[in-house]
Design an enzyme around this catalytic site. Sequence first.
Site, PDB file in Angstrom:
ATOM      1  N   PHE A 281       0.795  -1.228   0.000  1.00 41.69           N
ATOM      2  CA  PHE A 281       0.000   0.000   0.000  1.00 41.69           C
ATOM      3  C   PHE A 281       0.828   1.279   0.000  1.00 41.69           C
ATOM      4  CE2 PHE A 281      -2.632  -3.215   2.261  1.00 41.69           C
ATOM      5  CZ  PHE A 281      -3.593  -3.374   1.275  1.00 41.69           C
TER       6      PHE A 281
ATOM      7  N   ASP B 129      -3.045 -10.126  10.447  1.00 44.84           N
ATOM      8  CA  ASP B 129      -1.874 -10.233   9.570  1.00 44.84           C
ATOM      9  C   ASP B 129      -0.585 -10.204  10.383  1.00 44.84           C
ATOM     10  OD1 ASP B 129      -0.500 -10.502   7.170  1.00 44.84           O
ATOM     11  OD2 ASP B 129      -0.402  -8.350   6.809  1.00 44.84           O
TER      12      ASP B 129
END
EC number: 2.7.10.2
Length: 454
Positions: free
Chosen positions: A85, A192
């Site tokens: 990202f 995550d």
Amino acid sequence: MEVNRLAYLTAMGSLRPPSPNGDWSKPQDAPHKSVIDMMASGVSHIKVLKVDIDAQHLCVCLPHNMLTCCHPAVDMENLLGSGSFGKVYASGPGICAKVFTSAEAFYHETVMMDLVALARSYNCDDFKSVCLQFYLSACVTCKTIWYPRFSQSLHTFKDFTVDHLHDLDREFKGLTDAVFFLNQKCGLFHGDICPSNILVETFKGPGSGIKSLILTDLGTAAIHAGNTFKSLSINNPQDDSVIYNAQIYLSPFLVCKDYVKPLCVLRRCYLLRHHAQDVDVEEITDTVVGQNMALKIDCSTLLQVLLLVLARVMEQPNSLTYESWLREIEDDSSDAYFLLLLGPKLVLLTHLSQLWEINFDVGVNTQGVLSRGQLPHPHTRLLKECCQLFREEFDAVVKEEVLIKLGQGVLKNIIFELLQFDYFEIHGRQPQHGLFAQSHAARADSEHGNWRTS
């Protein structure tokens, strides 16, 4: 029959709490007052604009300081790292700047980090968040978040020795506290946890020990179902238009990196693929995860990270046999893929069982035998062969000095604590699943049918 199979796949793919009348029973989410709940009755970093009790939804706006560019400069010539990202650059002394390529990704991580900051402010006497990353500031115009700067992560830190075992024991207890704080006080599911998302601070000097480990990156964190308010959006206070919905689509395939997927998630993925036939099960997603399931998955994933790091300590320098096996398995489109990921984890747990003379029960053994039910015969044979092949390679590179140290009980308590959450069943370990096999049962790597129930 087809309708029943689709219902089964949908239920298997969902991590939300089951309906009271459903067949997918598990412990109810524990009641608590998280930061999401507290935001409904107060104003802080993120200002509450509107509360929709029926929809269990909060509308918020960002504080004024995030809308103005009054922050340290970003050194675009000094790239520290990059991800899906955005990129991380050096900024002021001791800090770094995460510059996002996506506005949505920026908004999501900013909201999640601000919720953690809120939880800290409401729980000043709770030190469980010490190993949880905090942010310094954020700028909407620049799509940038500023963080304290660390030089490396568990992914890049490879120079482990037996002397690091006590550091790992201490710091993974702190990381476990951080996961509990995130779950119970922030109302969030990390989803995550992996070596790249655990930062490392070392003491100064060559061959120095680990000073601290810090859990970071809430870029894919989700609001879990234990909150009164289960969704949140950033709205424009001028016209109430929605700028961003803080919503993550979850499925067993999207939760956790494959190489550190816990046993309970591997079980779900295996069953989904095994029964999929012509259904695209990776498209079966949900937006809510139950609080208990969130805690189980995050703690179980933390265990897998610890096992991976422990394998680095156990192996000869530059071997990385354990990690290579997990990262280099091909053909992730088959159900067998998830059994091959399981093999090295079982072998390493078996090593620890033998060192500590304890027979762990994790729902499956290195012979491919389940504590409850059974795998198809070809898959039983596949898992058994995988464990045998990996054991041969792994045993050849294990350092004797590490086995001696582990035999003295280093890491024993934290591994026991984290194993309390994981089990090769879709809901993880539950009250009826004991941590240890029965005293009269065979060893976990012995030739035996069902070592828990026979």
